[in-house]
Design an enzyme around this catalytic site. Structure first.
Site, PDB file in Angstrom:
ATOM      1  N   GLU A 131     -20.717 -38.588 -21.141  1.00  0.00           N
ATOM      2  CA  GLU A 131     -20.944 -39.950 -20.641  1.00  0.00           C
ATOM      3  C   GLU A 131     -20.950 -40.948 -21.799  1.00  0.00           C
ATOM      4  O   GLU A 131     -21.509 -40.670 -22.859  1.00  0.00           O
ATOM      5  CB  GLU A 131     -22.292 -40.006 -19.919  1.00  0.00           C
ATOM      6  N   THR A 152     -20.880 -45.730 -17.769  1.00  0.00           N
ATOM      7  CA  THR A 152     -21.981 -46.305 -16.986  1.00  0.00           C
ATOM      8  C   THR A 152     -21.708 -47.775 -16.653  1.00  0.00           C
ATOM      9  O   THR A 152     -20.740 -48.375 -17.123  1.00  0.00           O
ATOM     10  CB  THR A 152     -23.329 -46.176 -17.727  1.00  0.00           C
ATOM     11  N   ALA A 199     -26.930 -52.423 -14.350  1.00  0.00           N
ATOM     12  CA  ALA A 199     -27.526 -52.580 -13.018  1.00  0.00           C
ATOM     13  C   ALA A 199     -27.271 -53.982 -12.483  1.00  0.00           C
ATOM     14  O   ALA A 199     -27.047 -54.190 -11.300  1.00  0.00           O
ATOM     15  CB  ALA A 199     -29.014 -52.300 -13.078  1.00  0.00           C
ATOM     16  N   HIS A 211     -19.017 -45.571 -13.108  1.00  0.00           N
ATOM     17  CA  HIS A 211     -20.260 -45.799 -12.375  1.00  0.00           C
ATOM     18  C   HIS A 211     -20.185 -47.176 -11.711  1.00  0.00           C
ATOM     19  O   HIS A 211     -19.522 -48.087 -12.211  1.00  0.00           O
ATOM     20  CB  HIS A 211     -21.462 -45.789 -13.327  1.00  0.00           C
ATOM     21  N   GLY A 216     -28.935 -48.485  -8.745  1.00  0.00           N
ATOM     22  CA  GLY A 216     -29.367 -49.205  -9.944  1.00  0.00           C
ATOM     23  C   GLY A 216     -30.855 -49.462  -9.867  1.00  0.00           C
ATOM     24  O   GLY A 216     -31.452 -49.423  -8.782  1.00  0.00           O
ATOM     25  N   GLN A 273     -35.703 -42.569 -28.722  1.00  0.00           N
ATOM     26  CA  GLN A 273     -35.087 -42.164 -27.456  1.00  0.00           C
ATOM     27  C   GLN A 273     -36.121 -41.483 -26.547  1.00  0.00           C
ATOM     28  O   GLN A 273     -36.169 -41.740 -25.356  1.00  0.00           O
ATOM     29  CB  GLN A 273     -34.018 -41.130 -27.803  1.00  0.00           C
ATOM     30  N   LYS A 292     -21.805 -41.144 -29.035  1.00  0.00           N
ATOM     31  CA  LYS A 292     -21.874 -40.509 -30.356  1.00  0.00           C
ATOM     32  C   LYS A 292     -20.880 -39.348 -30.435  1.00  0.00           C
ATOM     33  O   LYS A 292     -21.186 -38.223 -30.008  1.00  0.00           O
ATOM     34  CB  LYS A 292     -23.300 -39.979 -30.608  1.00  0.00           C
TER      35      LYS A 292
END
Ligand code: FAD
Length: 286
Positions: free
Chosen positions: A17, A48, A51, A77, A108, A211, A271
């Site tokens: 993703e 992604t 929202a 998405h 969302g 994170q 990444k």
């Protein structure tokens, strides 16, 4: 190619993703990272969607760049909480123009000051509309092995997952989890409720302490003692934390595949090095 057909082949699949840039100035760097990840030839890549809908054109743009430049199938998405029906239709038209055959249909998160538009309350309504727009689109949806944060309990959440499947979703992708037993229990429960669509396991390689804090604040995800020990020991050493986080995610994936959970989706967070290390460690397994 449709993701439901890729999953139906029954072999283990690894997918990644990426998230789109927030503004035009970052487009090139995100595109570069996405294309580098795509060079690893994953089964598919997902992109992604904000929202609030503000980054919609970047989602379609990055997904289309990946497909055009590398031939890797993409999953775009699409969230509905702040969109009108006509805005949703316009995004679906863009996807059709760019020959993107897969959509992950989401509600969302509801913005703190309430939704901007009120055409949709739940993802199941979006799935229904997408099916009406084009019954050939392959539709995915989100699912929550630990229950969605707003849900009163897991049973209610599973009932609402059924609504999404009945509305026409072809597969589901899980929220991240760090204890595979949570997924195995969830799979048992949803299968018992007659939900038979493929379940793709969402795995987050945690590569820094910031994170982890965000994950816990947002979703209340359970962190096993073994995972916490890694953070305690290596949290202050960024390089060691990254290495340990990738190793933890890789072990999770190997255990999942060993237990016949074949669809693995890695939240690779733009990444390429993280995606490459995981891919390398699975080269003989996939
Ligand atoms: P829904 O399926 O609509 O569920 C939301 C809540 O409503 C749940 O608690 C559910 O149990 C409940 N519910 C559903 N139907 C009913 C009903 N009929 N009556 C009462 N309650 C009901 N967010 C983004 O902004 N962009 C992204 O790109 C993105 N990608 C994601 C990818 C994955 C794999 C996952 C797991 C999540 C993603 N999210 C994304 C986050 C997601 O948008 C949020 O978790 C959001 O709060 C719920 O979205 P949903 O589609 O699961 O909603």
């Amino acid at each position: 190619m449709k993701i439901k057909d890729i999953l139906a082949a029954g072999s283990p699949t690894l997918s990644f993703e990426v998230f789109p840039p927030k503004g035009e100035e970052a487009y090139e760097s995100v595109e570069k990272a996405a294309l580098e990840i795509a060079k690893l030839k994953p089964a598919f890549m997902s992109v992604t969607y904000g929202a609030g809908g503000g980054t919609s054109r970047y989602t379609v743009g990055i997904a289309s760049d990946i497909q055009r430049e590398t031939g890797v199938n993409t999953l775009a998405h699409l969230t509905c909480v702040s969109s009108t029906r006509s805005e949703v239709k316009s995004v679906l038209k863009q996807l059709r123009e760019k020959q993107i055959e897969n959509v992950l249909a989401l509600r969302g998160d509801i913005p703190a000051d309430g939704p901007i538009a009120t055409d949709y309350r739940y993802a199941s309504e979006l799935i229904y509309d997408i099916k009406q727009f084009d019954e050939n689109l392959c539709i995915g949806a989100a699912c929550y092995p630990e229950g969605h944060v707003e849900s009163v309990n897991k049973t209610a959440d599973i009932e609402h997952l059924r609504d999404k499947v009945e509305a026409g979703c072809d597969f589901v992708t899980t929220q991240m989890f760090f204890d595979n037993n949570i997924l195995y229990n969830y799979l048992y429960r949803i299968r018992e409720r007659g939900i038979t669509v493929p379940v793709v396991a969402g795995i987050m390689p945690v590569t820094n302490v910031k994170q982890i804090k965000r994950i816990c604040q947002m979703s209340g995800t359970y962190l096993p003692a073994r995972f916490k020990a890694i953070v305690d020991r290596f949290g202050d050493n960024p390089a060691a934390m990254k290495q340990a986080g990738i190793a933890y995610a890789t072990e999770q994936i190997i255990d999942l595949i060993a237990n016949h959970v074949n669809g693995i989706h890695v939240y690779s967070m733009n990444k390429p090095d993280v995606a490459a290390k995981i891919g390398d460690s699975l080269s003989e397994i996939l």
